[in-house]
Motif scaffolding. Structure first.
Motif, PDB file in Angstrom:
ATOM      1  N   ALA A  28      10.963   0.106   7.821  1.00 40.14           N
ATOM      2  CA  ALA A  28      11.474  -0.374   8.856  1.00 40.14           C
ATOM      3  C   ALA A  28      11.052  -2.218   8.573  1.00 40.14           C
ATOM      4  N   LEU A  29      10.631  -2.519   8.023  1.00 41.34           N
ATOM      5  CA  LEU A  29      10.414  -3.660   7.997  1.00 41.34           C
ATOM      6  C   LEU A  29      11.417  -4.827   7.138  1.00 41.34           C
ATOM      7  N   ALA A  30      12.007  -3.526   6.236  1.00 38.71           N
ATOM      8  CA  ALA A  30      12.905  -3.813   5.619  1.00 38.71           C
ATOM      9  C   ALA A  30      14.563  -4.104   6.506  1.00 38.71           C
ATOM     10  N   ARG A  31      14.649  -3.170   7.525  1.00 38.87           N
ATOM     11  CA  ARG A  31      15.178  -3.248   8.736  1.00 38.87           C
ATOM     12  C   ARG A  31      15.258  -4.529   9.638  1.00 38.87           C
ATOM     13  N   GLY A  32      13.894  -5.058   9.003  1.00 40.02           N
ATOM     14  CA  GLY A  32      14.029  -5.948  10.759  1.00 40.02           C
ATOM     15  C   GLY A  32      12.904  -6.027  11.294  1.00 40.02           C
ATOM     16  N   LEU A  33      12.769  -4.610  12.051  1.00 39.30           N
ATOM     17  CA  LEU A  33      11.074  -4.942  13.285  1.00 39.30           C
ATOM     18  C   LEU A  33      10.299  -5.549  12.064  1.00 39.30           C
ATOM     19  N   ASP A  34       9.554  -5.585  13.198  1.00 39.33           N
ATOM     20  CA  ASP A  34       8.111  -5.906  12.748  1.00 39.33           C
ATOM     21  C   ASP A  34       7.010  -6.143  13.624  1.00 39.33           C
ATOM     22  N   SER A  35       6.267  -6.129  13.424  1.00 39.41           N
ATOM     23  CA  SER A  35       4.706  -5.884  14.164  1.00 39.41           C
ATOM     24  C   SER A  35       3.305  -6.276  13.225  1.00 39.41           C
ATOM     25  N   PRO A  36       2.481  -6.287  13.592  1.00 40.74           N
ATOM     26  CA  PRO A  36       0.959  -6.170  12.648  1.00 40.74           C
ATOM     27  C   PRO A  36       1.287  -5.083  12.133  1.00 40.74           C
ATOM     28  N   ALA A  37       0.745  -4.314  12.910  1.00 39.13           N
ATOM     29  CA  ALA A  37       0.299  -2.789  12.576  1.00 39.13           C
ATOM     30  C   ALA A  37       1.499  -2.386  11.341  1.00 39.13           C
ATOM     31  N   LEU A  38       3.041  -2.482  11.879  1.00 39.76           N
ATOM     32  CA  LEU A  38       3.755  -2.221  10.704  1.00 39.76           C
ATOM     33  C   LEU A  38       3.328  -2.650   9.724  1.00 39.76           C
ATOM     34  N   LEU A  39       3.302  -4.287   9.733  1.00 44.25           N
ATOM     35  CA  LEU A  39       3.012  -5.079   8.272  1.00 44.25           C
ATOM     36  C   LEU A  39       2.322  -4.483   7.654  1.00 44.25           C
ATOM     37  N   GLU A  40       0.521  -4.018   8.299  1.00 40.95           N
ATOM     38  CA  GLU A  40      -0.673  -3.643   7.922  1.00 40.95           C
ATOM     39  C   GLU A  40      -0.142  -2.113   7.204  1.00 40.95           C
ATOM     40  N   LEU A  41       0.711  -1.560   7.686  1.00 40.38           N
ATOM     41  CA  LEU A  41       0.891  -0.161   7.245  1.00 40.38           C
ATOM     42  C   LEU A  41       1.637   0.038   6.113  1.00 40.38           C
ATOM     43  N   ALA A  42       3.041  -0.734   6.228  1.00 37.13           N
ATOM     44  CA  ALA A  42       3.670  -1.264   4.555  1.00 37.13           C
ATOM     45  C   ALA A  42       3.265  -1.319   3.448  1.00 37.13           C
ATOM     46  N   CYS A  43       1.497  -2.064   3.694  1.00 34.12           N
ATOM     47  CA  CYS A  43       1.256  -2.316   2.856  1.00 34.12           C
ATOM     48  C   CYS A  43      -0.102  -1.980   1.615  1.00 34.12           C
ATOM     49  N   LEU A  44      -0.587  -0.616   2.109  1.00 35.93           N
ATOM     50  CA  LEU A  44      -1.094   0.588   1.987  1.00 35.93           C
ATOM     51  C   LEU A  44      -0.693   0.421   0.133  1.00 35.93           C
ATOM     52  N   HIS A  45      -1.587   1.167  -0.463  1.00 35.49           N
ATOM     53  CA  HIS A  45      -1.186   1.638  -1.771  1.00 35.49           C
ATOM     54  C   HIS A  45      -1.503   2.684  -1.357  1.00 35.49           C
ATOM     55  N   ARG A  46      -0.526   3.857  -2.647  1.00 36.66           N
ATOM     56  CA  ARG A  46      -0.634   5.612  -1.985  1.00 36.66           C
ATOM     57  C   ARG A  46      -1.975   5.767  -2.467  1.00 36.66           C
ATOM     58  N   ASP A  48      -4.634   5.205  -1.590  1.00 35.31           N
ATOM     59  CA  ASP A  48      -5.050   4.366  -0.536  1.00 35.31           C
ATOM     60  C   ASP A  48      -4.807   4.423   0.966  1.00 35.31           C
ATOM     61  N   CYS A  49      -4.443   5.549   1.198  1.00 45.36           N
ATOM     62  CA  CYS A  49      -3.868   5.681   2.676  1.00 45.36           C
ATOM     63  C   CYS A  49      -4.179   6.646   3.707  1.00 45.36           C
ATOM     64  N   GLY A  50      -5.543   6.293   3.803  1.00 46.99           N
ATOM     65  CA  GLY A  50      -6.355   6.945   4.688  1.00 46.99           C
ATOM     66  C   GLY A  50      -6.619   6.163   6.130  1.00 46.99           C
ATOM     67  N   ALA A  51      -5.947   5.184   5.975  1.00 42.92           N
ATOM     68  CA  ALA A  51      -5.928   4.458   7.797  1.00 42.92           C
ATOM     69  C   ALA A  51      -4.588   4.818   8.176  1.00 42.92           C
ATOM     70  N   ALA A  52      -3.571   5.808   7.515  1.00 45.51           N
ATOM     71  CA  ALA A  52      -1.952   4.873   8.150  1.00 45.51           C
ATOM     72  C   ALA A  52      -1.438   5.875   8.899  1.00 45.51           C
ATOM     73  N   PRO A  53      -2.424   7.226   9.878  1.00 43.62           N
ATOM     74  CA  PRO A  53      -2.063   7.553  10.696  1.00 43.62           C
ATOM     75  C   PRO A  53      -2.601   7.012  11.715  1.00 43.62           C
TER      76      PRO A  53
END
Length: 220
Positions: A28-46, A48-53
């Motif tokens: 979604a970020l690559a398509r130009g969408l942006d939000s604080p939570a979206l950026l943080e979600l994209a930066c999670l390591h595979r 350590d994704c417990g906070a993803a939901p």
């Protein structure tokens, strides 16, 4: 936004894992969408994704995609059930597979004890009963009841009251009381006229304990 909406569908259906949510955010970020939570979600390591939901829910709200997750889940699951009902009525695919999928989706939103959609509770129970009767009920009867339940699902909301559930077993499976001919009655009467056996009247059988003791315990 369509890709995020499809990801939200998979999320409520529990068909996407935490790592998949992080990948959806990165795309979604690559398509130009942006939000604080979206950026943080994209930066999670595979690993350590417990906070993803929770981050995914927050990002969907920030982007005005989903705010009411209960209503979203009900819409998605009922939509899935309707798709299977439509295919069943069109005789596309196995009836049992469609019936099982409809039942599973409706029980998720209308099942006991806390239905997400109380208006679907009776219909969910009807499909559950039809699934249980499918293997042994009279095939024409159960098939017509299944088709009627599908038409009820497709006609709502509001959903019409479900008729009392009736299933007719095929003739070979109906319980038939056996006939009692005269010789059978004489046989029963003869059994009843025999004196009852008691411990005193029964012949005493020799005990095998001494032989077992001699074989196992007496040294040779």
């Amino acid at each position: 936004m369509d890709d995020l909406a499809r990801a939200a569908d998979l999320f409520v259906l529990r068909e996407i894992n935490e790592e998949g949510l992080s990948m959806v955010a990165a795309e979604a970020l690559a398509r130009g969408l942006d939000s604080p939570a979206l950026l943080e979600l994209a930066c999670l390591h595979r690993t350590d994704c417990g906070a993803a939901p929770e981050l995914f829910r927050t990002a969907m709200a920030e982007l005005d995609v989903v705010h009411d997750w209960t209503a979203w889940e009900v819409d998605v699951r009922v939509g899935r059930a309707r798709d299977h009902a439509t295919a069943l009525l069109a005789d596309k695919g196995a009836l049992a597979r469609h019936l099982g999928s409809i039942t599973a989706q409706l029980m998720e939103v209308g099942g006991y004890p806390d239905p997400l959609a109380p208006e679907l509770e009776d219909l969910a129970r009807e499909f559950e009963a039809l699934s249980e009767y499918l293997d042994f009920a009279d095939p024409p009867t159960i098939r017509e009841q299944i088709r009627q339940a599908c038409r009820t699902l497709l006609a709502g909301p509001p959903y019409a009251p479900v008729a009392p559930h009736r299933v007719t077993a095929p003739p070979e499976q109906q319980q038939i009381r056996p006939a009692c001919p005269e010789r059978w009655r004489r046989f029963v009467a003869a059994l009843r006229s025999r004196p009852a056996l008691s411990a005193e009247s029964s012949p005493r059988r020799p005990s095998v304990l001494p032989a077992i003791h001699e074989r196992c315990c007496v040294p040779r």
